[in-house]
Design a protein around this motif. Structure first.
Motif, PDB file in Angstrom:
ATOM      1  N   PRO A  93       2.480  -2.476 -26.318  1.00  0.00           N
ATOM      2  CA  PRO A  93       3.505  -1.425 -26.435  1.00  0.00           C
ATOM      3  C   PRO A  93       2.734  -0.147 -26.724  1.00  0.00           C
ATOM      4  O   PRO A  93       1.578  -0.087 -27.035  1.00  0.00           O
ATOM      5  N   ALA A 127       7.384   1.900 -26.742  1.00  0.00           N
ATOM      6  CA  ALA A 127       8.278   1.134 -27.634  1.00  0.00           C
ATOM      7  C   ALA A 127       8.440   1.831 -28.953  1.00  0.00           C
ATOM      8  O   ALA A 127       7.590   2.147 -29.454  1.00  0.00           O
ATOM      9  N   TRP A 133      11.821   8.340 -29.911  1.00  0.00           N
ATOM     10  CA  TRP A 133      11.655   8.290 -28.234  1.00  0.00           C
ATOM     11  C   TRP A 133      12.415   9.630 -27.970  1.00  0.00           C
ATOM     12  O   TRP A 133      11.999  10.325 -27.192  1.00  0.00           O
ATOM     13  N   PRO A 155      11.327   3.109 -21.639  1.00  0.00           N
ATOM     14  CA  PRO A 155      11.682   1.954 -22.491  1.00  0.00           C
ATOM     15  C   PRO A 155      13.015   1.400 -22.134  1.00  0.00           C
ATOM     16  O   PRO A 155      13.958   2.326 -21.378  1.00  0.00           O
ATOM     17  N   VAL A 170      10.884  -2.233 -25.597  1.00  0.00           N
ATOM     18  CA  VAL A 170       9.945  -2.182 -24.693  1.00  0.00           C
ATOM     19  C   VAL A 170      10.381  -2.817 -23.684  1.00  0.00           C
ATOM     20  O   VAL A 170      11.254  -3.949 -23.716  1.00  0.00           O
ATOM     21  N   SER A 171       9.923  -2.721 -22.396  1.00  0.00           N
ATOM     22  CA  SER A 171      10.253  -3.397 -20.995  1.00  0.00           C
ATOM     23  C   SER A 171       9.773  -4.823 -21.036  1.00  0.00           C
ATOM     24  O   SER A 171       9.096  -5.317 -21.785  1.00  0.00           O
TER      25      SER A 171
END
Ligand code: CTP
Length: 421
Positions: A93, A127, A133, A155, A170-171
């Motif tokens: 991440p 992340a 974010w 994300p 996180v993806s």
């Protein structure tokens, strides 16, 4: 760098950066998927990342030693080599802190230096908690990275580490791996099928067993050509005269099986090595600083200062002019690139000197750059004008030596296309 493997697609050199977030556990799957797909993976973990997932896991999954510190394996200049060898770097991440450091170009750890030393595509999978974010600082940093061409995966919106829900997760590993592969596909293999011969570094002409006549060439520009041409799919041969430690390590450490390295020392050895290979080359790039003169006699034993009467006279003789010979015996379809390092006062004088050189040695392209006063030799950047064989200035190229190499290789492709067109 990458190689083509029939049937299995392109094998990539992937650097996976792991920073300190709980989502580091998902990156184990990213590394595993990349390795199982046949890619070579080197993990760089920050100190904070190692608090979440330990070194044995990364080493076992990546099948390579873990990289953590700028001070590991210093002799191979690892903090530069990892970045230069990478086809792609992915950071997953990527914490808010790492994103801020990337945006500012901070290189206070191995991951930071590796990113700055690389011209490979960069993919990041942020992340963090939603508030972080959405903070204006993070938003601005992400904008900066996007403008620089960085791929941002995610994300996702969903359940975060605590009870909260929102964007910041996180993806999934599959999405990150897909973004990594897609980022490398954007790198053109436009030199595939071409045999590129590059001379690099400075020659050394021996006076006696301990002394030689040399020049300030570091070999950085020649090595940048080799790495750029290899990344673009060419078959590369480097005739390497003396290289400074950094470029020598970058070339050796690149571990490229599409690059042949031939070591030479003197102008005569370089001339012989070029002669042997130039016939079959599609492109010859004469980036080496070849001595114009060499001692007439090399003493077998060290010349002593006593018995010389307070002075020592050396007689130097002209060496072979390799570029001159190449352009005097053109081979159909071959493109020859010469260089002119000139101590010019200004741009006009640089162009005048370059014109004079290309009229005497009519290369297809001549890259002329000013040297002296801290410019040119040993620096990381270059600032040059490029002349066509007619003497016309067709481009001004500046930036890192890798960027200059790529820009000149674009011009080589233009010469080839013009001939065919
Ligand atoms: N070069 C070469 N063989 C030599 C000297 C130079 O092939 N013996 C090549 C260099 O690799 C470079 C180009 O010629 O691509 C220009 O080199 P330079 O020494 O600057 O040019 P010269 O023609 O020697 O002219 P001058 O000494 O007047 O600058």
């Amino acid at each position: 760098m990458s190689t083509e493997q029939p049937g299995t697609g392109r094998t990539l050199n992937v650097v996976v950066g792991v920073t300190g977030g709980i989502a580091a556990y998902k990156t184990i799957q990213v590394v595993r998927d990349l390795v199982l797909a046949g890619h070579s993976v080197h993990v760089i973990a920050t100190d904070a990342a190692l608090r979440f997932v330990g070194a044995p896991t990364w080493e076992a999954i990546s099948r390579n030693p873990l990289n953590t510190s700028i001070f590991d394996d210093v002799s191979s200049v690892r903090h530069v080599a990892l970045g230069q060898q990478a086809d792609v770097i992915v950071i997953a991440p990527a914490t808010a802190n790492t994103i801020a450091k990337l945006a500012a170009g901070i290189a206070d750890d191995l991951l930071g230096t590796t990113v700055l030393a690389s011209r490979a595509p960069l993919v990041i999978a942020p992340a963090m908690h939603t508030e972080m974010w959405q903070h204006p600082a993070t938003v601005a940093n992400i904008q900066t990275l996007r403008a620089r061409g960085v791929t941002i995966v995610g994300p996702e919106t969903g359940r975060l580490t605590g009870p909260d829900v929102g964007p910041g997760r996180v993806s999934e590993p599959g999405a990150i791996v897909a973004a990594v592969v897609a980022a490398t596909e954007a790198t053109a293999h436009d030199l595939a099928g071409l045999r590129v011969l590059i001379t690099a570094g400075g020659t050394r002409e021996p006076i006696d067993p301990v002394r030689y006549v040399a020049n300030h060439s570091s070999g950085k520009q020649g090595v940048a050509f080799a790495l750029a041409a290899a990344a673009r799919g060419a078959d590369v041969t480097v005739i390497a005269a003396h290289l400074d430690e950094g470029p020598a390590a970058a070339l050796a450490g690149a571990g490229l099986d599409t690059v042949e390295i031939v070591r030479v020392s003197t102008a005569a050895e370089l001339a012989a090595a070029v002669e042997e290979r130039a016939e079959t080359a599609s492109v010859v790039i004469m980036a080496a600083a070849v001595a114009d003169f060499t001692p007439e006699v090399t003493a077998d034993r060290k010349i002593k200062k006593t018995g010389q009467g307070g002075r020592l006279e050396l007689v130097l003789l002209r060496t072979r002019d390799v570029l001159g010979e190449l352009v005097a015996h053109p081979v159909a379809g071959r493109v020859v690139v010469g260089f002119a390092a000139e101590t010019a006062e200004d741009r006009a004088e640089l162009i005048a000197l370059a014109r004079e050189k290309i009229s005497r040695k009519p290369a297809d392209l001549l890259v002329a750059n000013p040297v002296g006063g801290g410019r040119g030799f040993g620096t990381d950047g270059n600032d040059a004008v490029v002349l066509a064989s007619s003497g016309e200035v067709i481009a001004e190229v500046s930036g890192s030596k890798r960027e200059v190499a790529d820009a000149v290789l674009d011009l080589v492709l233009d010469v080839i296309a013009d001939r065919q067109g």
